[in-house]
Design an enzyme around this catalytic site. Structure first.
Site, PDB file in Angstrom:
ATOM      1  N   MET A  76       0.818  -1.207   0.000  1.00 33.70           N
ATOM      2  CA  MET A  76       0.000   0.000   0.000  1.00 33.70           C
ATOM      3  C   MET A  76       0.861   1.270   0.000  1.00 33.70           C
ATOM      4  SD  MET A  76      -2.971  -1.077   2.730  1.00 33.70           S
ATOM      5  CE  MET A  76      -3.971   0.386   2.395  1.00 33.70           C
ATOM      6  N   HIS A  77       0.184   2.386  -0.303  1.00 28.83           N
ATOM      7  CA  HIS A  77       0.645   3.756  -0.050  1.00 28.83           C
ATOM      8  C   HIS A  77       1.689   4.296  -1.022  1.00 28.83           C
ATOM      9  CE1 HIS A  77      -1.559   2.979   3.534  1.00 28.83           C
ATOM     10  NE2 HIS A  77      -0.596   2.345   4.167  1.00 28.83           N
ATOM     11  N   ASP A 233      -2.705  -5.040  -0.144  1.00 27.76           N
ATOM     12  CA  ASP A 233      -2.270  -6.302   0.462  1.00 27.76           C
ATOM     13  C   ASP A 233      -3.017  -6.656   1.740  1.00 27.76           C
ATOM     14  OD1 ASP A 233      -1.043  -4.277   1.947  1.00 27.76           O
ATOM     15  OD2 ASP A 233       0.985  -5.068   1.722  1.00 27.76           O
TER      16      ASP A 233
END
Length: 500
Positions: A76-77, A233
């Site tokens: 992520m991110h 995820d």
């Protein structure tokens, strides 16, 4: 059969699953994370692409013709800026990157009301702050980029030639209206941040494209396979582990520790409103299935801190546990603050330092080890309290991750949290969740429908697919010395922080 691909931080996993949910094969391939400057964390997306070919071919082998759809999950991110067809214009900036801390002030200047749609605390490493850094420091790259994509969304662009994202990843960017499931256009315009490079948001189970001929040759698969949007995820792992019903709560122990609580807008008493801790210290992200999101408490210093202590004390993992649990609860007055890399939940503070406090001549290496384990457990308990502050009170926590295997360590966690811990380890849960989404995308919903039934059956001992022999650790009454140590721990953080 369905193929799940999980693009992790340091490796890519490929998992082949049959229509009944059975894992047929899996494989992975590593790649480096680069830190060209202190506090930076970057990856070359070409390494992801190359790893995909290696892992997929190892997992699929002779079953290529039987693969019916592909699903994706990923870290992520982070953010990849690329041209129209996916050629990266610079290395990907990852979730662990800290360069964007000054950009948070630009968000804060907008005021609480403008930030409300984000439904998340402001933290570095997310795509929005990273793109603000890019605008200031690399303006030519900022100008030339056609797309700004999450890692797994970049991979899908390379697989299909089409750009898209989905709610679970978009909600972790600090650029999305989490409840509405749309980009927060007004906020982005107030930040003077581009919006034309953001892809459309589709459902996690939606078919977001088909495998191009060149990508098919790269992976060793048939062309024109449906590629489902997939999920971030953590969202994919919840699905892959069978946590699909509101109220399911999981503690995952690895380098860090995460507590995830699944919520459903149709049954949650808060309805469609963002569910945040009063301090705004928990995260709120969309889950992989419709109408669901999850509250996340993220603690940075779990296995990371314990590995540092293990090396510092010159112990093997076996010796660390063996010596630590010769010491009585409370460590004879010794308390450890495990904040070696700052902390997210509940402090949202990158600056605190670690410490052993209360040292005396009577303390031994075993005391130092036990105090470190207690300190990590206390930090996790603070994260759990932040989750409870959102109006939830789960009576059982599912326990996953490689850092949760030692029975006495599990018992300490259960005692501190005062909750039963049901150890349920699903291998490659994110990749399995991606494969389940691939099945959902083409109308195969039986494996997903069974996963939560199996998870519930664990407590009755009849689950077979997810965890054949689960371990349930029931908490003891909290020893008074351990309770006193927990109280000292809570008092020491602000006292030490004020001196830094």
């Amino acid at each position: 059969m369905f193929l799940g691909i999980d693009l992790g931080t340091s490796s890519l996993k490929a998992l082949l699953m049959s229509a009944d949910g059975t894992v047929i094969a899996e494989a992975s391939h590593p790649y480096p994370v680069n830190a060209p400057y202190p506090g930076w964390a970057e990856s070359d997306p070409q390494n992801w692409w190359n790893a995909g070919a290696i892992a997929v071919r190892k997992a699929v082998q002779s079953y290529a013709a039987q693969v019916k759809a592909i699903g994706l999950s990923g870290q992520m991110h982070g953010v990849v800026v690329c041209d129209e067809v996916g050629n990266p214009l610079r290395p990907a900036i990852l979730w662990a990157d800290g360069r964007s801390h000054q950009a948070l002030a630009l968000y804060q200047a907008l005021g609480a009301e403008a930030l409300r749609p984000l439904a998340n605390p402001l933290t570095v490493g997310m795509a929005g702050p990273s793109l603000l850094w890019l605008r200031q420091r690399e303006p030519e790259v900022y100008r030339r980029a056609r797309w700004a994509l999450q890692p797994k969304d970049w991979l899908r662009l390379r697989l299909t030639g089409r750009a898209a994202t989905e709610p679970s990843d978009a909600s972790g960017t600090l650029m999305a209206d989490v409840v509405a499931g749309t980009w927060a256009i007004a906020l982005l315009e107030a930040l003077h941040l581009r919006t034309d490079w953001l892809p459309p948001i589709v459902a996690s189970r939606a078919i977001a494209g088909t495998l191009t001929r060149s990508a098919a040759e790269h992976l060793g698969l048939p062309a024109d396979l449906p590629v489902v949007a997939g999920a971030a995820d953590t969202a994919a792992a919840l699905l892959g582990s069978g946590l699909t019903t509101a109220g399911a709560c999981q503690l995952t122990l690895g380098t860090g520790a995460q507590i995830t609580l699944l919520r459903d807008s149709r049954s949650d008493p808060c309805g469609n409103r963002p569910i945040l801790a009063p301090q705004g210290c928990t995260h709120l992200f969309h889950a992989a299935l419709p109408h669901q999101w999850y509250t996340l408490a993220a603690m940075q210093n779990a296995g990371l801190a314990l590995e540092w202590v293990r090396q510092l004390l010159g112990l093997s993992w076996t010796d660390l546990y063996d010596q630590a649990f010769t010491v009585e609860p409370g460590c004879d007055g010794l308390v450890c603050l495990p904040y070696l890399t700052g902390e997210r939940t509940p402090h949202l503070d990158p600056t605190p330092a670690g410490a052993w406090i209360g040292l005396g001549l009577h303390h031994t290496r075993a005391h130092l080890a036990r105090a470190a384990l207690e300190g990590v457990a206390f930090a996790i308990a603070q994260g759990f309290a932040a989750v409870q502050a959102t109006g939830a009170n789960p009576d059982t926590l599912y326990l996953a991750g490689g850092g949760s295997l030692h029975p006495q360590w599990r018992q300490l966690l259960a005692d501190v949290l005062q909750r039963p811990l049901c150890s349920v380890e699903t291998r490659s849960a994110s990749a399995r969740g991606a494969a389940l989404l691939a099945g959902l995308g083409i109308g195969q919903d039986r494996p997903v429908g069974e996963t939560w039934t199996e998870k519930q059956a664990i407590l009755g001992g009849s689950a077979t697919q997810i965890a054949p022999s689960p371990q349930i650790t029931v908490p003891n009454s909290l020893p008074s010395a351990l309770e006193a140590a927990h109280q000292r721990f809570a008092q020491l953080y602000p006292a030490v922080r004020s001196q830094l």
